[in-house]
Structures are given as structure tokens and as C-alpha cells.
Write a protein that holds these residues in place. Structure first.
Motif, PDB file in Angstrom:
ATOM      1  N   GLU A   1       0.829  -1.205   0.000  1.00 30.99           N
ATOM      2  CA  GLU A   1       0.000   0.000   0.000  1.00 30.99           C
ATOM      3  C   GLU A   1       0.864   1.255   0.000  1.00 30.99           C
ATOM      4  N   GLU A   2       1.986   1.212   0.717  1.00 36.67           N
ATOM      5  CA  GLU A   2       2.899   2.345   0.807  1.00 36.67           C
ATOM      6  C   GLU A   2       4.269   1.907   0.326  1.00 36.67           C
ATOM      7  N   ARG A   3       5.084   2.878  -0.079  1.00 38.95           N
ATOM      8  CA  ARG A   3       6.432   2.541  -0.522  1.00 38.95           C
ATOM      9  C   ARG A   3       7.270   2.080   0.661  1.00 38.95           C
ATOM     10  N   ALA A   4       8.265   1.285   0.385  1.00 34.47           N
ATOM     11  CA  ALA A   4       9.144   0.778   1.431  1.00 34.47           C
ATOM     12  C   ALA A   4      10.044   1.909   1.916  1.00 34.47           C
ATOM     13  N   THR A   5      10.117   2.065   3.235  1.00 30.67           N
ATOM     14  CA  THR A   5      10.957   3.101   3.835  1.00 30.67           C
ATOM     15  C   THR A   5      11.701   2.519   5.028  1.00 30.67           C
TER      16      THR A   5
END
Length: 100
Positions: A23-27
Motif C-alpha cells: 500500500e505504501e512505498r518501502a521506507t
């Protein structure tokens, strides 16, 4: 990232084809995704045994050997494989921490 000419985000195109994506970019834990932090994190994990690559992966090790700094900044040249591995590494760390 936009697909040149279409105006449609590349991630949206991938999702439309049924590709499972986060759902969200990897950080990193602190929320960033800087090149320097990624390079240092990967190096530290390699040195402590937290990240291992099979010896026959010559393309990976060639990119790793080419990684260098110029005028104090990391040179991003021929580093696509290393960046992909770093991104996957961030996602795995997040999954291990219960972030998904």
C-alpha cells in the motif's frame, strides 16, 4: 513515478494488471528512503551476517564493487540491481517488525 506519455502512475498500472503491491512505498524505520542510508544499512547487514547473497550472483557483486563516492556524494551509476535489493531489504525489515 509517471509512465512517460500516459499521465498514469506506474504503480496504478501495475495494480490494474493484478500485481500485488504494498500500500505504501518501502521506507526505513524513520520514514526516509535515502541512498546513503540504504547503502550503509545494506553494508552493515552484510558485515554482520544479516544480509547474504549467493556467490554466483556476479551482477550483484559487480554493482556492489562499482559503488563509490565522488566529492562526498554517492554516485548513482549502474546501480539498479543494488537499489532493488535495498528496497526489498527495507520491505523485509518492515515485515519482520510487524509493519504490514
Amino acid at each position: 513515478m509517471m509512465n512517460e506519455g500516459s499521465g498514469e502512475k506506474l504503480a496504478e498500472q501495475y495494480r490494474a494488471t493484478g500485481l500485488n503491491m504494498l500500500e505504501e512505498r518501502a521506507t526505513f524505520d524513520y520514514g526516509g528512503n535515502g541512498v546513503k542510508a540504504g547503502a550503509l544499512d545494506m553494508l552493515e547487514r552484510m558485515q554482520t551476517g544479516g544480509f547474504k547473497a549467493f556467490g554466483h550472483l556476479t551482477d550483484f557483486f559487480e554493482e556492489f564493487r562499482l559503488y563509490h563516492r565522488k566529492y562526498g556524494k554517492i554516485v548513482k551509476h549502474m546501480d539498479d540491481l543494488r537499489c532493488s535489493v535495498c528496497c526489498d531489504d527495507k520491505a523485509v525489515c518492515k515485515a519482520e517488525a510487524g509493519g504490514f
